[in-house]
Design an enzyme around this catalytic site. Structure first.
Site, PDB file in Angstrom:
ATOM      1  N   ARG A   1      -7.191  26.758   7.720  1.00 45.29           N
ATOM      2  CA  ARG A   1      -8.373  26.819   6.840  1.00 45.29           C
ATOM      3  C   ARG A   1      -8.474  25.558   5.997  1.00 45.29           C
ATOM      4  NH1 ARG A   1     -10.568  32.248   6.148  1.00 45.29           N
ATOM      5  NH2 ARG A   1     -11.815  31.252   4.560  1.00 45.29           N
TER       6      ARG A   1
ATOM      7  N   GLU B   1     -16.164  33.855  21.595  1.00 42.99           N
ATOM      8  CA  GLU B   1     -15.354  34.994  21.157  1.00 42.99           C
ATOM      9  C   GLU B   1     -16.311  35.939  20.435  1.00 42.99           C
ATOM     10  OE1 GLU B   1     -11.557  34.307  19.296  1.00 42.99           O
ATOM     11  OE2 GLU B   1     -11.699  36.188  18.185  1.00 42.99           O
TER      12      GLU B   1
ATOM     13  N   HIS C   1     -11.326  40.510  16.160  1.00 42.53           N
ATOM     14  CA  HIS C   1     -11.534  40.795  14.739  1.00 42.53           C
ATOM     15  C   HIS C   1     -11.581  42.299  14.481  1.00 42.53           C
ATOM     16  CE1 HIS C   1     -12.477  40.167  10.567  1.00 42.53           C
ATOM     17  NE2 HIS C   1     -12.155  38.910  10.768  1.00 42.53           N
TER      18      HIS C   1
ATOM     19  N   ASN D   1      -2.651  36.436  16.432  1.00 39.61           N
ATOM     20  CA  ASN D   1      -2.950  35.589  15.280  1.00 39.61           C
ATOM     21  C   ASN D   1      -1.817  35.721  14.244  1.00 39.61           C
ATOM     22  OD1 ASN D   1      -3.952  34.787  12.714  1.00 39.61           O
ATOM     23  ND2 ASN D   1      -5.991  34.684  13.627  1.00 39.61           N
TER      24      ASN D   1
ATOM     25  N   HIS E   1      -1.069  35.749   9.097  1.00 41.07           N
ATOM     26  CA  HIS E   1      -0.567  36.640   8.039  1.00 41.07           C
ATOM     27  C   HIS E   1       0.904  36.405   7.724  1.00 41.07           C
ATOM     28  CE1 HIS E   1      -4.255  38.787   7.634  1.00 41.07           C
ATOM     29  NE2 HIS E   1      -4.307  38.952   8.944  1.00 41.07           N
TER      30      HIS E   1
ATOM     31  N   HIS F   1      -5.325  29.890  12.281  1.00 40.69           N
ATOM     32  CA  HIS F   1      -6.518  29.360  11.628  1.00 40.69           C
ATOM     33  C   HIS F   1      -6.055  28.377  10.564  1.00 40.69           C
ATOM     34  CE1 HIS F   1     -10.582  30.499   9.497  1.00 40.69           C
ATOM     35  NE2 HIS F   1     -10.419  29.196   9.617  1.00 40.69           N
TER      36      HIS F   1
ATOM     37  N   ARG G   1      -4.890  28.096   2.793  1.00 38.14           N
ATOM     38  CA  ARG G   1      -4.314  29.233   2.056  1.00 38.14           C
ATOM     39  C   ARG G   1      -3.158  29.888   2.801  1.00 38.14           C
ATOM     40  NH1 ARG G   1      -8.991  33.808   2.584  1.00 38.14           N
ATOM     41  NH2 ARG G   1     -10.255  32.189   1.639  1.00 38.14           N
TER      42      ARG G   1
ATOM     43  N   THR H   1     -12.333  35.892   7.994  1.00 38.54           N
ATOM     44  CA  THR H   1     -13.584  35.415   8.559  1.00 38.54           C
ATOM     45  C   THR H   1     -14.622  36.538   8.530  1.00 38.54           C
ATOM     46  OG1 THR H   1     -12.203  34.150  10.055  1.00 38.54           O
ATOM     47  CG2 THR H   1     -14.558  34.204  10.541  1.00 38.54           C
TER      48      THR H   1
ATOM     49  N   GLU I   1      -8.094  28.041  15.471  1.00 37.39           N
ATOM     50  CA  GLU I   1      -9.370  28.416  14.845  1.00 37.39           C
ATOM     51  C   GLU I   1      -9.619  27.438  13.706  1.00 37.39           C
ATOM     52  OE1 GLU I   1      -9.012  32.335  13.345  1.00 37.39           O
ATOM     53  OE2 GLU I   1      -8.848  33.251  15.306  1.00 37.39           O
TER      54      GLU I   1
HETATM   55  N1  PXP Z   1     -10.617  36.082  15.929  1.00 35.03           N
HETATM   56  C1  PXP Z   1     -11.115  35.302  14.942  1.00 35.03           C
HETATM   57  C2  PXP Z   1     -12.122  34.265  15.305  1.00 35.03           C
HETATM   58  C3  PXP Z   1     -10.668  35.434  13.617  1.00 35.03           C
HETATM   59  O1  PXP Z   1     -11.169  34.624  12.650  1.00 35.03           O
HETATM   60  C4  PXP Z   1      -9.684  36.400  13.330  1.00 35.03           C
HETATM   61  C5  PXP Z   1      -9.161  36.548  11.928  1.00 35.03           C
HETATM   62  O2  PXP Z   1      -8.500  35.389  11.553  1.00 35.03           O
HETATM   63  C6  PXP Z   1      -9.183  37.184  14.382  1.00 35.03           C
HETATM   64  C7  PXP Z   1      -9.693  37.024  15.664  1.00 35.03           C
HETATM   65  C8  PXP Z   1      -8.142  38.238  14.164  1.00 35.03           C
HETATM   66  O3  PXP Z   1      -8.694  39.242  13.379  1.00 35.03           O
HETATM   67  P1  PXP Z   1      -7.751  40.426  12.851  1.00 35.03           P
HETATM   68  O4  PXP Z   1      -6.745  39.799  11.941  1.00 35.03           O
HETATM   69  O5  PXP Z   1      -8.705  41.340  12.160  1.00 35.03           O
HETATM   70  O6  PXP Z   1      -7.113  41.038  14.062  1.00 35.03           O
END
Ligand code: PXP
Length: 249
Positions: A45, A151, A191, A7, A10, A43, A49, A101, A70
């Site tokens: 959003r 997921e 997550h 992901n 960030h 994602h 953001r 999330t 996402e």
């Molecule tokens: N999966 C989903 C559905 C998420 O919303 C997120 C966070 O955006 C992640 C995975 C990744 O989570 P983390 O950044 O805590 O590894």
């Protein structure tokens, strides 16, 4: 072999907080693919953001593995997805004030709106995954609403502190993964996963085909670089029994 989705939100967050054009999530996607990720996850959003619409469109052009979008389960987002055509859409809950999330999408209460979004995506031949709590009622409702994958939310496992709480969270994940697999759903998880808590999951959840991990990889990249951070996570997924976990810092 487990699929690793990285992901990259960030990276865009860092860009947005300074209003600069760097660091570029598109460049990050190229690095993570080069380092062995099987999927780029982002994602878009509703408040934009971090990832912007143009990022999504450029990423669709350059990502050569899989693009996992996402998004909130709204008709507006479904229209964007249908135009951009990611390889998979993961439906997530969204609240403006949240830092990230929080909790899975409520499939039990989802009703007509959720069904309409899922149907429109599937009609456009876009596979749909739903981010859900490891709860049998959520999995059953997700199946009934017609998703292709779930997921499983690993946040409660990641946050569990006592051995008892960890064991409970693992039992819930195991039962949910088995149930989802028995319904022919693709099982993903994510997550809160990092270099110290992921290998254990891989060992006890054989049904899980894919992990989506963001924060810990981007955080580790500050110290060792993005490619190395991805490679270390790749090794944990490929050799969970023997890999020595890197420190989170
Ligand atoms: N999966 C989903 C559905 C998420 O919303 C997120 C966070 O955006 C992640 C995975 C990744 O989570 P983390 O950044 O805590 O590894």
């Amino acid at each position: 072999m487990k699929r690793l989705g990285v992901n990259i939100d960030h990276v865009a967050t860092l860009r947005q907080v300074r209003g600069t054009v760097y660091p570029d999530p598109v460049a990050a996607a190229a690095y993570v693919e080069q380092a062995g990720a099987d999927q780029v996850t982002l994602h878009l959003r509703e408040d934009r953001r971090h990832i912007q619409d143009q990022d999504l469109r450029t990423l669709r052009r350059i990502v050569s593995t899989r693009l996992n979008l996402e998004m909130a389960a709204t008709e507006t987002m479904a229209t964007i997805a249908t135009e951009v055509r990611p390889d998979v859409v993961t439906l997530v809950p969204e609240r403006r004030q949240e830092l990230t999330t929080e909790g899975g999408l409520n499939m039990v209460a989802g009703g007509k709106r959720l069904r309409t979004v899922i149907e429109s995506l599937r009609a456009a031949s876009i596979p749909v995954s739903a981010f859900v709590e490891p709860d049998p009622r959520q999995i059953e409702s997700a199946r009934e609403l017609g998703v292709d994958a779930v997921e499983l939310h690993t946040g409660p496992y990641a946050l569990a502190i006592t051995a008892e709480a960890v064991a409970t969270a693992l039992r819930q994940l195991q039962a949910a993964a088995r149930l989802a697999a028995s319904m022919d759903l693709t099982v993903c998880a994510g997550h809160g996963l990092h270099y110290e808590n992921t290998a254990r999951l891989v060992v006890v959840l054989p049904e899980v085909e894919e992990y989506n991990i963001g924060h810990s990889i981007i955080a580790r990249a500050i110290f060792v670089g993005l490619e190395q951070a991805v490679r270390e996570m790749r090794t944990l997924l490929d050799h969970p029994e023997t890999a020595t976990p890197a420190r989170r810092t």
